[in-house]
Design a protein around this motif. Sequence first.
Motif, PDB file in Angstrom:
ATOM      1  N   GLY A 196       0.817  -1.287   0.028  1.00  0.00           N
ATOM      2  CA  GLY A 196      -0.015   0.107  -0.145  1.00  0.00           C
ATOM      3  C   GLY A 196       0.758   1.228  -0.067  1.00  0.00           C
ATOM      4  O   GLY A 196       0.252   2.337   0.198  1.00  0.00           O
ATOM      5  N   ARG A 197       2.111   1.316  -0.149  1.00  0.00           N
ATOM      6  CA  ARG A 197       2.809   2.192   0.169  1.00  0.00           C
ATOM      7  C   ARG A 197       3.672   2.389  -1.530  1.00  0.00           C
ATOM      8  O   ARG A 197       3.829   1.594  -1.998  1.00  0.00           O
ATOM      9  N   LYS A 198       3.952   3.717  -1.706  1.00  0.00           N
ATOM     10  CA  LYS A 198       4.535   4.124  -3.074  1.00  0.00           C
ATOM     11  C   LYS A 198       5.756   4.662  -2.797  1.00  0.00           C
ATOM     12  O   LYS A 198       5.815   5.454  -1.886  1.00  0.00           O
ATOM     13  N   GLY A 199       6.656   4.636  -3.852  1.00  0.00           N
ATOM     14  CA  GLY A 199       7.921   5.228  -3.795  1.00  0.00           C
ATOM     15  C   GLY A 199       8.518   5.008  -5.117  1.00  0.00           C
ATOM     16  O   GLY A 199       8.190   4.429  -6.267  1.00  0.00           O
ATOM     17  N   ASN A 200       9.713   5.525  -5.242  1.00  0.00           N
ATOM     18  CA  ASN A 200      10.716   5.552  -6.543  1.00  0.00           C
ATOM     19  C   ASN A 200      11.905   4.934  -6.371  1.00  0.00           C
ATOM     20  O   ASN A 200      12.464   5.244  -5.111  1.00  0.00           O
ATOM     21  N   ILE A 201      12.178   4.034  -7.281  1.00  0.00           N
ATOM     22  CA  ILE A 201      13.405   3.321  -7.404  1.00  0.00           C
ATOM     23  C   ILE A 201      13.972   3.690  -8.548  1.00  0.00           C
ATOM     24  O   ILE A 201      13.510   3.891  -9.633  1.00  0.00           O
ATOM     25  N   VAL A 202      15.404   3.616  -8.641  1.00  0.00           N
ATOM     26  CA  VAL A 202      16.209   3.778  -9.748  1.00  0.00           C
ATOM     27  C   VAL A 202      16.447   2.309 -10.587  1.00  0.00           C
ATOM     28  O   VAL A 202      16.737   1.410 -10.277  1.00  0.00           O
ATOM     29  N   MET A 203      15.813   2.595 -11.804  1.00  0.00           N
ATOM     30  CA  MET A 203      16.117   1.407 -12.879  1.00  0.00           C
ATOM     31  C   MET A 203      16.808   1.692 -14.019  1.00  0.00           C
ATOM     32  O   MET A 203      17.086   2.796 -14.218  1.00  0.00           O
ATOM     33  N   GLN A 204      17.511   0.565 -14.474  1.00  0.00           N
ATOM     34  CA  GLN A 204      18.450   0.543 -15.621  1.00  0.00           C
ATOM     35  C   GLN A 204      17.962  -0.237 -16.927  1.00  0.00           C
ATOM     36  O   GLN A 204      17.435  -1.278 -16.555  1.00  0.00           O
ATOM     37  N   THR A 205      18.017   0.099 -17.926  1.00  0.00           N
ATOM     38  CA  THR A 205      17.744  -0.666 -19.220  1.00  0.00           C
ATOM     39  C   THR A 205      18.635  -0.287 -20.319  1.00  0.00           C
ATOM     40  O   THR A 205      19.084   0.843 -20.312  1.00  0.00           O
ATOM     41  N   LYS A 206      18.958  -1.030 -21.451  1.00  0.00           N
ATOM     42  CA  LYS A 206      19.616  -0.653 -22.489  1.00  0.00           C
ATOM     43  C   LYS A 206      18.612  -0.665 -23.699  1.00  0.00           C
ATOM     44  O   LYS A 206      17.716  -1.417 -23.854  1.00  0.00           O
ATOM     45  N   VAL A 207      18.522   0.577 -24.466  1.00  0.00           N
ATOM     46  CA  VAL A 207      17.547   0.976 -25.505  1.00  0.00           C
ATOM     47  C   VAL A 207      18.269   1.138 -26.801  1.00  0.00           C
ATOM     48  O   VAL A 207      19.157   1.950 -26.748  1.00  0.00           O
ATOM     49  N   CYS A 208      17.464   0.865 -27.776  1.00  0.00           N
ATOM     50  CA  CYS A 208      18.160   1.282 -29.180  1.00  0.00           C
ATOM     51  C   CYS A 208      17.647   2.710 -29.274  1.00  0.00           C
ATOM     52  O   CYS A 208      16.767   3.204 -29.129  1.00  0.00           O
ATOM     53  N   ASP A 209      18.956   3.639 -29.594  1.00  0.00           N
ATOM     54  CA  ASP A 209      18.500   5.102 -29.842  1.00  0.00           C
ATOM     55  C   ASP A 209      17.676   5.126 -31.146  1.00  0.00           C
ATOM     56  O   ASP A 209      17.025   6.503 -31.465  1.00  0.00           O
ATOM     57  N   HIS A 210      17.566   4.115 -32.112  1.00  0.00           N
ATOM     58  CA  HIS A 210      16.925   4.394 -33.236  1.00  0.00           C
ATOM     59  C   HIS A 210      15.462   3.823 -33.418  1.00  0.00           C
ATOM     60  O   HIS A 210      14.523   4.387 -33.305  1.00  0.00           O
ATOM     61  N   CYS A 211      15.298   2.346 -32.880  1.00  0.00           N
ATOM     62  CA  CYS A 211      14.082   1.660 -33.066  1.00  0.00           C
ATOM     63  C   CYS A 211      13.414   1.569 -31.523  1.00  0.00           C
ATOM     64  O   CYS A 211      12.288   1.106 -31.713  1.00  0.00           O
ATOM     65  N   LYS A 212      14.134   2.038 -30.869  1.00  0.00           N
ATOM     66  CA  LYS A 212      13.778   1.960 -29.363  1.00  0.00           C
ATOM     67  C   LYS A 212      13.408   0.596 -28.824  1.00  0.00           C
ATOM     68  O   LYS A 212      13.026   0.213 -27.808  1.00  0.00           O
ATOM     69  N   GLY A 213      14.197  -0.468 -29.582  1.00  0.00           N
ATOM     70  CA  GLY A 213      14.091  -1.834 -28.875  1.00  0.00           C
ATOM     71  C   GLY A 213      14.743  -1.818 -27.625  1.00  0.00           C
ATOM     72  O   GLY A 213      15.982  -1.113 -27.339  1.00  0.00           O
ATOM     73  N   GLU A 214      14.400  -2.719 -26.591  1.00  0.00           N
ATOM     74  CA  GLU A 214      14.912  -2.819 -25.452  1.00  0.00           C
ATOM     75  C   GLU A 214      15.831  -4.146 -25.109  1.00  0.00           C
ATOM     76  O   GLU A 214      15.245  -5.200 -25.772  1.00  0.00           O
ATOM     77  N   TYR A 215      16.910  -4.047 -24.655  1.00  0.00           N
ATOM     78  CA  TYR A 215      17.706  -5.041 -24.401  1.00  0.00           C
ATOM     79  C   TYR A 215      17.640  -5.579 -22.697  1.00  0.00           C
ATOM     80  O   TYR A 215      18.136  -4.501 -21.968  1.00  0.00           O
ATOM     81  N   GLY A 216      17.456  -6.648 -22.343  1.00  0.00           N
ATOM     82  CA  GLY A 216      17.760  -6.954 -20.865  1.00  0.00           C
ATOM     83  C   GLY A 216      19.052  -7.693 -20.769  1.00  0.00           C
ATOM     84  O   GLY A 216      19.319  -8.474 -21.706  1.00  0.00           O
ATOM     85  N   ASP A 217      19.755  -7.867 -19.568  1.00  0.00           N
ATOM     86  CA  ASP A 217      20.878  -8.549 -19.418  1.00  0.00           C
ATOM     87  C   ASP A 217      21.001  -8.950 -18.002  1.00  0.00           C
ATOM     88  O   ASP A 217      20.223  -8.366 -17.040  1.00  0.00           O
ATOM     89  N   VAL A 218      21.867  -9.764 -17.555  1.00  0.00           N
ATOM     90  CA  VAL A 218      21.924 -10.283 -16.294  1.00  0.00           C
ATOM     91  C   VAL A 218      22.058  -9.077 -15.339  1.00  0.00           C
ATOM     92  O   VAL A 218      21.833  -8.935 -14.221  1.00  0.00           O
ATOM     93  N   PHE A 219      23.227  -8.282 -15.752  1.00  0.00           N
ATOM     94  CA  PHE A 219      23.483  -7.115 -14.919  1.00  0.00           C
ATOM     95  C   PHE A 219      22.678  -6.140 -14.419  1.00  0.00           C
ATOM     96  O   PHE A 219      22.563  -5.620 -13.259  1.00  0.00           O
ATOM     97  N   THR A 220      21.937  -5.508 -15.505  1.00  0.00           N
ATOM     98  CA  THR A 220      20.762  -4.645 -15.382  1.00  0.00           C
ATOM     99  C   THR A 220      19.366  -5.189 -14.695  1.00  0.00           C
ATOM    100  O   THR A 220      19.130  -4.700 -13.846  1.00  0.00           O
ATOM    101  N   THR A 221      19.245  -6.417 -14.992  1.00  0.00           N
ATOM    102  CA  THR A 221      18.131  -7.033 -14.266  1.00  0.00           C
ATOM    103  C   THR A 221      18.559  -7.180 -12.774  1.00  0.00           C
ATOM    104  O   THR A 221      17.708  -7.089 -12.181  1.00  0.00           O
ATOM    105  N   ALA A 222      19.836  -7.665 -12.544  1.00  0.00           N
ATOM    106  CA  ALA A 222      19.920  -7.976 -10.972  1.00  0.00           C
ATOM    107  C   ALA A 222      20.095  -6.632 -10.367  1.00  0.00           C
ATOM    108  O   ALA A 222      19.620  -6.628  -9.019  1.00  0.00           O
ATOM    109  N   LEU A 223      20.402  -5.664 -10.860  1.00  0.00           N
ATOM    110  CA  LEU A 223      20.461  -4.067 -10.077  1.00  0.00           C
ATOM    111  C   LEU A 223      18.956  -3.694 -10.244  1.00  0.00           C
ATOM    112  O   LEU A 223      18.858  -3.317  -9.184  1.00  0.00           O
ATOM    113  N   ASN A 224      18.133  -3.815 -10.918  1.00  0.00           N
ATOM    114  CA  ASN A 224      16.949  -3.445 -10.899  1.00  0.00           C
ATOM    115  C   ASN A 224      16.071  -4.367  -9.917  1.00  0.00           C
ATOM    116  O   ASN A 224      15.205  -3.751  -9.034  1.00  0.00           O
TER     117      ASN A 224
END
Length: 76
Positions: free
Chosen positions: A29-57
Amino acid sequence: MTRAGNLCEVCGVGTVVLEVYDHTVGWRGRKGNIVMQTKVCDHCKGEYGDVFTTALNKQAMLQFRERIDSELGIKE
């Protein structure tokens, strides 16, 4: 694994960049903000997930949950 700075594997045109952003989440029932990371193509906006960014998130979310549980006096 696609690294930031590499050519996009989806469109072959753009460059994969690391994006860091605030994400609103909720827990018990509580809300807050967390810092998230992802890798994105600057042209097509395709998103890439990897072990490192997923673990940090995941770590950011677990820390948020622990903080809320601590504020509510919940011990599990």
